[in-house]
Design a protein around this motif. Structure first.
Motif, PDB file in Angstrom:
ATOM      1  N   SER A 176     -18.887 -21.399  19.186  1.00  0.00           N
ATOM      2  CA  SER A 176     -19.101 -21.488  20.619  1.00  0.00           C
ATOM      3  C   SER A 176     -20.588 -21.626  20.905  1.00  0.00           C
ATOM      4  O   SER A 176     -21.429 -21.516  20.019  1.00  0.00           O
ATOM      5  N   ALA A 177     -20.889 -21.830  22.174  1.00  0.00           N
ATOM      6  CA  ALA A 177     -22.248 -21.728  22.703  1.00  0.00           C
ATOM      7  C   ALA A 177     -22.123 -21.125  24.094  1.00  0.00           C
ATOM      8  O   ALA A 177     -21.196 -21.440  24.839  1.00  0.00           O
ATOM      9  N   ILE A 178     -23.051 -20.265  24.432  1.00  0.00           N
ATOM     10  CA  ILE A 178     -23.014 -19.544  25.701  1.00  0.00           C
ATOM     11  C   ILE A 178     -22.952 -20.523  26.881  1.00  0.00           C
ATOM     12  O   ILE A 178     -23.471 -21.648  26.797  1.00  0.00           O
ATOM     13  N   VAL A 179     -22.317 -20.126  27.962  1.00  0.00           N
ATOM     14  CA  VAL A 179     -22.068 -20.993  29.118  1.00  0.00           C
ATOM     15  C   VAL A 179     -23.307 -21.757  29.549  1.00  0.00           C
ATOM     16  O   VAL A 179     -23.260 -22.957  29.819  1.00  0.00           O
ATOM     17  N   TRP A 180     -24.447 -21.073  29.627  1.00  0.00           N
ATOM     18  CA  TRP A 180     -25.644 -21.680  30.219  1.00  0.00           C
ATOM     19  C   TRP A 180     -26.547 -22.381  29.198  1.00  0.00           C
ATOM     20  O   TRP A 180     -27.629 -22.835  29.554  1.00  0.00           O
ATOM     21  N   ALA A 181     -26.113 -22.503  27.950  1.00  0.00           N
ATOM     22  CA  ALA A 181     -26.935 -23.189  26.945  1.00  0.00           C
ATOM     23  C   ALA A 181     -26.979 -24.684  27.248  1.00  0.00           C
ATOM     24  O   ALA A 181     -25.942 -25.351  27.263  1.00  0.00           O
ATOM     25  N   PRO A 182     -28.161 -25.263  27.484  1.00  0.00           N
ATOM     26  CA  PRO A 182     -28.242 -26.701  27.768  1.00  0.00           C
ATOM     27  C   PRO A 182     -27.700 -27.525  26.594  1.00  0.00           C
ATOM     28  O   PRO A 182     -28.113 -27.330  25.453  1.00  0.00           O
ATOM     29  N   GLY A 183     -26.773 -28.404  26.894  1.00  0.00           N
ATOM     30  CA  GLY A 183     -26.179 -29.240  25.846  1.00  0.00           C
ATOM     31  C   GLY A 183     -25.021 -28.586  25.121  1.00  0.00           C
ATOM     32  O   GLY A 183     -24.594 -29.071  24.066  1.00  0.00           O
ATOM     33  N   ALA A 184     -24.469 -27.503  25.676  1.00  0.00           N
ATOM     34  CA  ALA A 184     -23.385 -26.788  24.996  1.00  0.00           C
ATOM     35  C   ALA A 184     -22.171 -27.679  24.761  1.00  0.00           C
ATOM     36  O   ALA A 184     -21.476 -27.550  23.752  1.00  0.00           O
ATOM     37  N   ASP A 185     -21.907 -28.604  25.683  1.00  0.00           N
ATOM     38  CA  ASP A 185     -20.763 -29.495  25.493  1.00  0.00           C
ATOM     39  C   ASP A 185     -20.936 -30.364  24.255  1.00  0.00           C
ATOM     40  O   ASP A 185     -19.989 -30.585  23.492  1.00  0.00           O
ATOM     41  N   GLN A 186     -22.166 -30.842  24.039  1.00  0.00           N
ATOM     42  CA  GLN A 186     -22.401 -31.674  22.853  1.00  0.00           C
ATOM     43  C   GLN A 186     -22.358 -30.847  21.580  1.00  0.00           C
ATOM     44  O   GLN A 186     -21.882 -31.317  20.540  1.00  0.00           O
ATOM     45  N   TYR A 187     -22.829 -29.609  21.644  1.00  0.00           N
ATOM     46  CA  TYR A 187     -22.745 -28.714  20.483  1.00  0.00           C
ATOM     47  C   TYR A 187     -21.280 -28.495  20.097  1.00  0.00           C
ATOM     48  O   TYR A 187     -20.917 -28.598  18.922  1.00  0.00           O
TER      49      TYR A 187
END
Length: 249
Positions: A176-187
């Motif tokens: 996962s990546a935290i909600v507010w991490a920029p680019g989380a969708d690409q991660y």
């Protein structure tokens, strides 16, 4: 048709500290761990909804012990198999099941085993905002290195080597990546792409647990999380899930 993994998330005795579980050092807690799994296997033997038994979530052990994280899981797996010979058993690696520990992991001499890994790297990106630190974007330079799909593959290479060496099944139990991490969708998209390339099963952390991990929330930090019908992270996850859709007549 949803199957379940039974995961013993908090083992008997808990933790001595952040890097050591008590049951690896005190026999009474090791025995309680084994008895717990005997009861679980007895209760769920033959249940078609059980995908696997996950023996212990994110084991941690930094001090040598005669009954270490591997040995105790081996004993538990044997105890489960004596009761339920059919349901797959999952074993996890040390240091909270991180990919880097896989060169130290040995396969069990049993069939129908699944080896589990968690993917939260780099932690300063996936968990940003939970502790002090800068805002970092994916893909991009993080901790002095370029992080992108290729870097994710490099991070997971020890697990891939283990898979190829022992011809075993790999399951990514959390990423996962935290909600507010920029680019989380690409991660999320890049992680799933690598898992699918390697033929690994996977589950996302987490569905309707804490809002900070949920793809059904959006926000820029802990204090402004709000429900969101359609997020970029949700779309990335749904794209990945569609790759595994079973077409029914």
């Amino acid at each position: 048709d949803i199957k379940l993994v039974i995961d013993l998330h908090s083992p008997p005795g808990g933790k001595i500290d952040a890097r050591n579980m008590r049951m690896f050092f005190e026999p009474k807690y090791a025995d309680a761990f084994l008895e717990c799994w005997k009861k679980i296997a007895t209760r769920f033997k033959g249940n078609p909804q059980i995908y696997a038994y996950d023996l212990v979530n994110e084991p941690v052990q930094a001090i040598p012990s005669d009954c270490d994280y591997w040995e105790l899981q081996r004993r538990a797996a044997e105890a489960v198999r004596a009761i339920d010979p059919e349901t797959p058993v999952m074993i996890e690696s040390n240091e909270s099941n991180r990919p880097q520990t896989y060169p130290c992991l040995s396969p069990l001499r049993m069939d129908n085993m699944i080896y589990k890994v968690h993917m939260y790297f780099p932690l300063s990106y996936t968990h940003q905002g939970l502790r002090e630190g800068p805002v970092v974007t994916y893909p991009g330079i993080i901790e002095g290195r370029m992080w992108n799909r290729e870097r994710i593959k490099e991070t997971l290479q020890p697990v891939r080597d283990f898979q190829l060496r022992h011809n075993c099944k790999i399951y990514v139990g959390e990423f996962s990546a935290i909600v507010w991490a920029p680019g989380a969708d690409q991660y999320i998209r890049d992680c799933i792409s690598v898992f699918e390339e390697y033929g690994w099963d996977w589950t996302f952390h987490a569905f309707r647990e804490w809002a900070g991990w949920s793809v059904e929330y959006d926000g820029t930090g802990r204090d402004d999380l709000k429900p969101a019908t359609n997020t970029k992270r949700k779309q990335a996850l749904l794209e990945g899930l569609k790759l595994n859709r079973t077409v029914r007549p």
